[in-house]
Design a protein around this motif. Structure first.
Motif, short mmCIF file in Angstrom:
data_model
loop_
_atom_site.label_atom_id
_atom_site.label_comp_id
_atom_site.label_asym_id
_atom_site.label_seq_id
_atom_site.Cartn_x
_atom_site.Cartn_y
_atom_site.Cartn_z
N LEU B 97 0.84 -1.21 0.00
CA LEU B 97 0.00 0.00 0.00
C LEU B 97 0.87 1.25 0.00
CD1 LEU B 97 -2.79 -1.16 2.48
CD2 LEU B 97 -2.93 -0.97 0.00
N GLU B 98 1.97 1.20 0.76
CA GLU B 98 2.88 2.36 0.78
C GLU B 98 3.42 2.64 -0.62
OE1 GLU B 98 5.92 1.77 3.74
OE2 GLU B 98 4.45 1.41 5.31
N MET B 99 3.72 1.58 -1.37
CA MET B 99 4.22 1.78 -2.73
C MET B 99 3.13 2.42 -3.60
SD MET B 99 7.34 0.95 -2.80
CE MET B 99 7.39 1.60 -1.16
N GLY B 100 1.89 2.02 -3.38
CA GLY B 100 0.79 2.63 -4.11
C GLY B 100 0.68 4.11 -3.82
N GLY B 101 1.06 4.50 -2.60
CA GLY B 101 0.98 5.90 -2.21
C GLY B 101 2.31 6.61 -2.37
N TYR B 102 3.16 6.10 -3.25
CA TYR B 102 4.51 6.65 -3.37
C TYR B 102 4.53 8.13 -3.75
CZ TYR B 102 9.54 6.35 -3.91
OH TYR B 102 10.88 6.52 -3.74
N THR B 103 3.52 8.54 -4.52
CA THR B 103 3.53 9.93 -4.98
C THR B 103 2.92 10.89 -3.96
OG1 THR B 103 1.47 9.47 -6.11
CG2 THR B 103 3.45 9.40 -7.45
N LEU B 104 2.38 10.35 -2.86
CA LEU B 104 1.76 11.23 -1.87
C LEU B 104 2.83 12.08 -1.19
CD1 LEU B 104 -0.85 8.83 -0.23
CD2 LEU B 104 -1.18 10.53 -2.03
N ALA B 105 2.41 13.26 -0.74
CA ALA B 105 3.38 14.22 -0.23
C ALA B 105 3.96 13.81 1.12
CB ALA B 105 2.74 15.59 -0.14
N GLY B 106 3.12 13.42 2.06
CA GLY B 106 3.66 13.23 3.41
C GLY B 106 3.19 11.97 4.10
N GLY B 107 3.78 11.71 5.26
CA GLY B 107 3.44 10.53 6.04
C GLY B 107 2.00 10.53 6.51
N LYS B 108 1.47 11.72 6.77
CA LYS B 108 0.10 11.81 7.27
C LYS B 108 -0.90 11.36 6.20
CE LYS B 108 -0.29 15.19 10.76
NZ LYS B 108 0.01 16.61 10.79
N GLU B 109 -0.65 11.86 4.99
CA GLU B 109 -1.52 11.48 3.87
C GLU B 109 -1.48 9.98 3.63
OE1 GLU B 109 -1.80 13.50 -0.20
OE2 GLU B 109 -0.43 14.77 0.95
N LEU B 110 -0.26 9.44 3.77
CA LEU B 110 -0.06 8.02 3.56
C LEU B 110 -0.85 7.22 4.60
CD1 LEU B 110 1.69 6.32 1.60
CD2 LEU B 110 3.38 6.19 3.40
N ALA B 111 -0.71 7.62 5.85
CA ALA B 111 -1.41 6.92 6.92
C ALA B 111 -2.93 6.97 6.70
CB ALA B 111 -1.03 7.53 8.27
N ILE B 114 -3.90 4.58 3.97
CA ILE B 114 -3.86 3.18 4.39
C ILE B 114 -5.09 2.86 5.25
CG2 ILE B 114 -2.60 1.53 5.84
CD1 ILE B 114 -0.01 2.73 4.74
N GLU B 115 -5.45 3.80 6.12
CA GLU B 115 -6.66 3.59 6.93
C GLU B 115 -7.88 3.42 6.04
OE1 GLU B 115 -6.86 2.64 9.94
OE2 GLU B 115 -4.68 2.83 9.82
N ARG B 116 -7.97 4.26 4.99
CA ARG B 116 -9.09 4.20 4.07
C ARG B 116 -9.13 2.84 3.36
NH1 ARG B 116 -8.51 8.92 0.23
NH2 ARG B 116 -7.07 7.39 -0.56
N ALA B 117 -7.94 2.37 2.96
CA ALA B 117 -7.86 1.07 2.27
C ALA B 117 -8.32 -0.05 3.19
CB ALA B 117 -6.43 0.82 1.80
N PHE B 118 -7.91 0.03 4.47
CA PHE B 118 -8.30 -1.02 5.41
C PHE B 118 -9.79 -0.97 5.72
CE2 PHE B 118 -3.77 -1.40 7.31
CZ PHE B 118 -3.41 -2.20 6.24
#
Ligand SMILES: Nc1ncnc2c1ncn2[C@@H]1O[C@H](COP(=O)(O)OP(=O)(O)O)[C@@H](O)[C@H]1O
Ligand SMILES: [Mg+2]
Lengths: 317, 234
Positions: B97-111, B114-118
């Motif tokens: 999932l982190e790789m899918g979010g590789y283009t996201l700007a920050g750790g917060k957006e990534l988290a 991931i929550e949304r995906a779960f």
């Protein structure tokens, strides 16, 4: 060209035979430490081969020459600019990072869509270019680090005599490998490296800038090779234009032994080669020294074609 | 939203696409159907930038994206779920999932992603530390979709998402596709399973040997006798 390993036979003989004079029980521990120190340097170089192969399936033939360049930069900084060994090693690493990135950009990237053979030939060309350049600049004779570069003392542990230089080599190698493992497992770019090595196209589809990942991989591998170069230069007290040839071949053997593409494999392969080589010499096969590494490689590949820790070859599309 | 004009692609001597033109409007689900080897994956990979076209153009939101590198195209909001899922098998579910979010700007957006995906795929949350290759085929397909959604694409390209899945799972996948569409994501869907694809899509194009041979509203195509014979098994 004469095939030489780490240039100076004299120094090597002393390194390898010192320990044969002590008693049999102390010999084992002594040789083991010797082997680990030598193996650590193989591992440092082998990591560069394995990481690059893992991502673009290219055997970077110029990698041994990056190692050689690192040794020369370290030597210059210590010898001429009187820098401390650690600082010199750091600068050599930085220099070789840039060198590795430039080599990839100039010699491999334009051939990315051509056949693998063209990239391999280009790599051999870079390798010959760099060693000839070193020959022109530094001459054919091996150069030594100044005596005071790193004060070597013997420390007695149990029955074994360990030199502070061996401790330095093992400690620096271990620290670098732990750092590498951290980068690859935990950081964003490290994860991108793993993703790219597993599936290049899909990594690109995820928005990973694979060109940047490739540059980063060359930078990491070259930094490790440069550190290896400085350590080996200190260990045998000799730096020469052709030191990259045999060291590169053996480190490549170590990478294949461990399973090419596998980072823990390269570490293990390097140590196994170093230890067996030292024990082989201790048992009296010193004239076969360079052959030992390749004999082990052949034996292991017969039993495990993918190497010790290698995974089944995936079909890269 | 996406306008493909006169696209031609060849792999060496093999001509895979011959002047393909089609478009996808904002909010639509558009299906590309065709037999194996018709050139469907080639179209998606050319849009994504991993295959270079011989000629033609690809416009996205009014700008030309032909020949841009893949990571730029993802950054613009076009993401692909590749054929055969292609999860990173040795990496954990979370890392995928982190790789899918590789283009996201920050750790917060990534988290948050991931929550949304779960939340969308609770099964993945249970397996977050497992290596992706240990998942079943259906779970891997969910992961591949969740991974692509991480970058919050405005245009999602799906390449045969139902391939190799049991009928019950196929229905589940198509429900998910409909749900993603309801959330406002535009979808270009490639399928060999024409009946399901035509049921969920608004419009469709039929591809044969690298050329568009038919196009129209999905319902109309589903009633077309030729389509029924060739793709719906009648
Ligand atoms: N990487 C490739 N190299 C050579 N030929 C390819 C490659 N990928 C696809 N092709 C050929 O291009 C044509 C279209 O393939 P593809 O786009 O995968 O079709 P589809 O997805 O509709 O099954 C086929 O004839 C296939 O053999
Ligand atoms: Mg396909």
């Amino acid at each position: 060209m004469r095939l030489q390993y780490y240039a100076s036979r004299d120094k090597q003989q002393r390194f390898f035979t010192d320990f044969r004079q002590s008693g049999a029980d102390s010999m084992f521990l002594q040789q083991l430490i010797n082997g680990i120190a030598l193996g650590s340097t193989y591992a440092l170089i082998a990591l560069g081969y394995t990481m690059v192969y893992g991502i673009i399936t290219l055997i970077n033939f110029a990698h041994g020459e990056i190692f050689m360049a690192g040794a020369f930069v370290g030597l210059l900084l210590v010898g001429v600019f009187k820098l401390n060994v650690f600082l010199a090693m750091g600068c050599a690493m930085l220099f070789c990072m840039a060198l590795g990135v430039v080599i990839e950009f100039v010699a491999y990237r334009p051939l990315r869509r051509s056949s693998r053979l063209s990239a391999l030939i280009s790599a051999i060309g870079v390798s010959i270019f760099l060693s000839s350049l070193a020959l022109m600049i530094f001459g054919a004779n091996a150069k030594a680090f100044p005596e005071q570069a790193f004060p070597v003392q013997q420390i007695r542990i149990g029955n074994a005599d360990i030199s502070t230089l061996q401790i330095l080599i093992i400690a620096v190698s271990a620290a670098l490998m732990v750092t590498l493992e951290f980068i690859v497992q935990k950081t964003r770019i490290g994860k991108a490296m793993r993703a790219t090595s597993e599936d290049y196209n899909t990594a690109a589809l995820m928005g990973i800038n694979v060109n940047r990942v490739i540059s980063f991989t060359f930078a990491l591998g070259s930094a490790l090779a440069a550190a290896g170069g400085v350590l080996v230069g200190l260990l045998f007290n000799a730096v020469s234009f052709n030191m990259g040839l045999m060291a590169g071949l053996k480190a490549f053997a170590a990478a294949v032994l461990g399973g090419i593409g596998s980072i823990p494999g390269a570490m293990l392969g390097g140590l196994v080669l170093g230890v067996t080589e030292v024990f082989g010499v201790a048992l009296g096969y010193s004239s076969y020294r360079d052959a030992i590494a390749f004999a082990i490689l052949v034996l292991v590949l017969l039993v495990r074609p993918t190497g010790l820790l290698g995974e089944k070859m995936q079909n890269k599309v | 939203m996406l306008v493909v004009e006169n696209l031609s692609v060849s792999y060496g001597a093999i001509r895979a696409l011959r002047g393909v033109s089609f478009h996808v409007g904002g909010g639509e689900i558009v299906a590309l159907i065709g037999a194996n080897g018709a050139g469907k994956s080639t179209i998606l990979n050319t849009i994504s930038g991993i295959v270079r076209p011989l000629g033609g153009s690809i416009g996205y939101e009014g700008e030309e994206i032909t020949r841009q590198p893949p990571h730029r195209i993802v950054a613009r909001g076009v993401c692909q779920v590749p054929e055969g899922r292609r999860v990173f098998g040795r990496m954990s579910v979370q890392e995928n999932l982190e790789m899918g979010g590789y283009t996201l700007a920050g750790g917060k957006e990534l988290a948050r992603g991931i929550e949304r995906a779960f939340a969308l795929f609770p099964l993945l949350a249970e397996r977050r530390r497992q290596a992706a290759r240990t998942l079943s085929g259906g779970e891997q397909q969910m992961l591949a979709i969740a991974r692509a959604l991480m970058s919050s694409p405005r245009l999602l390209l799906l390449d045969e998402p139902s391939m190799g899945l049991a009928p019950l799972l196929v229905e589940r996948i198509f429900e998910i596709i409909a749900a993603i569409s309801r959330d406002g994501t535009t979808i270009l869907l490639v399928e060999q399973n024409a009946s399901m694809a035509l049921a969920v899509a608004h419009r469709a194009y039929v591809l044969e040997s690298g050329e568009v041979v038919l196009s129209g509203a999905a319902g109309e195509l589903a009633r077309n006798p030729e389509v029924r014979r060739a793709y719906l098994g009648e």
